[in-house]
Enzyme design. Sequence first.
Site, PDB file in Angstrom:
ATOM      1  N   THR A  28      -5.479   5.721  16.466  1.00 50.66           N
ATOM      2  CA  THR A  28      -5.955   6.691  15.478  1.00 50.66           C
ATOM      3  C   THR A  28      -7.470   6.837  15.492  1.00 50.66           C
ATOM      4  OG1 THR A  28      -4.093   6.321  14.022  1.00 50.66           O
ATOM      5  CG2 THR A  28      -6.081   7.112  12.967  1.00 50.66           C
ATOM      6  N   SER A  73       1.979   2.823  19.838  1.00 46.37           N
ATOM      7  CA  SER A  73       3.444   2.692  19.937  1.00 46.37           C
ATOM      8  C   SER A  73       3.877   2.762  21.390  1.00 46.37           C
ATOM      9  CB  SER A  73       4.143   3.798  19.143  1.00 46.37           C
ATOM     10  OG  SER A  73       3.796   3.683  17.797  1.00 46.37           O
ATOM     11  N   GLN A 290      11.674 -14.059   8.364  1.00 45.61           N
ATOM     12  CA  GLN A 290      11.365 -12.682   7.969  1.00 45.61           C
ATOM     13  C   GLN A 290      10.273 -12.643   6.887  1.00 45.61           C
ATOM     14  OE1 GLN A 290      15.034 -10.623   6.927  1.00 45.61           O
ATOM     15  NE2 GLN A 290      16.007 -11.307   8.811  1.00 45.61           N
TER      16      GLN A 290
END
Length: 356
Positions: A28, A73, A290
């Site tokens: 970005t 990504s 997690q």
Amino acid sequence: MKLKYHRINTAAPDKADASVLIIYTGGTVGMVLDHNKSLIPFDFQLIMNHVPTLSRFNLILNVIAFEDPVDSSNIQPDHWVKIAQIIKDGYDEHDGFIVLHGTDTMAYSASALSFMLEGLKKPVIFTGAQLPVSFPRSDAPENIITSIEVAAAKKNGISVIQEVCVYFDYLLLRGNRSKKVESQHFNAFRSENYPSLAEAGINIEYHEQFFLPETDKTFGITTNICDEVAILKLFPGISGNVVEGITNIHGLKGIVLETFGSGNAPTAIEIMRPLRKAVEKGIVILNVSQCVGGKVTQGAYETSRLLSEIGVIGGKDMTTEAAITKMMYLFGKGLSGEALRSSLVSSLRGELSDRK
Ligand code: ASP
């Protein structure tokens, strides 16, 4: 290989305090809007135009930009190898390195590079931004400028930071302890299981007690990265078919198993059977939690004791990002058996706490 750098014209390049190599991979930070109003990667010149302060540093600033900057990504192990190679080729000539990178997978890349760069004695600082540098409220200028200061910082002629870090929103974090936790606000990264290495305010306050101990190894890189690995995230209701599907993947060498709480998993036979079979046929299963904070303690509950019994390895307080990239690195080095097992549960670059 001799690299071709783009030299930024800075204040006093002849008697510079240090030299820093900026590696621009995309993200970005350097993106622009395309005709669909979607953000796409753009070239490094955009950053230069919007951060004129760069030229005020009393440093040598060299830049090397990926020919095709990527949204993170799309980052692949090949990109990690490219970054490692660039750092190796520019190692002697520079005091520190900045990797401008998208935030989405920055924690994976920083973790991977922390393993691939062996015997590192100079700072490698990953940074980026939540808003493109051309946007008026962008966080890019601060992130880039402070990262450069950190990459150039020396004490008695020696680099203050000698490891791979993520710098973002006033915090310097160990790269393989960092996690992207926020997609809207500027404080995108956290390191729940390890204190920050520095905090930037009026001064940059370094927390030396948390730095990695100096290494006596010679600097070098590993570029063999194994991708025969998977992450299996458990959830209530996960079926035996799903677990079996993953454990039956042809050629799979390792699985990072994301469990509940302190390392707990359903005890149902449909889940345990494929996991046991996987271990028996040589697949390495590494248990991480997690939860973003805390650690895996196999055996604290019956629901994790069974994992120990079938040969699943407890990953202590490692992040998933560190666990998967560590596996990719260790398999890439050809490790197996006890050597692999003991490397997975020991701290190689400060990615886990050795305490019991
Ligand atoms: N999608 C972007 C990337 O990771 C997000 C960012 O840089 O903040 O490349």
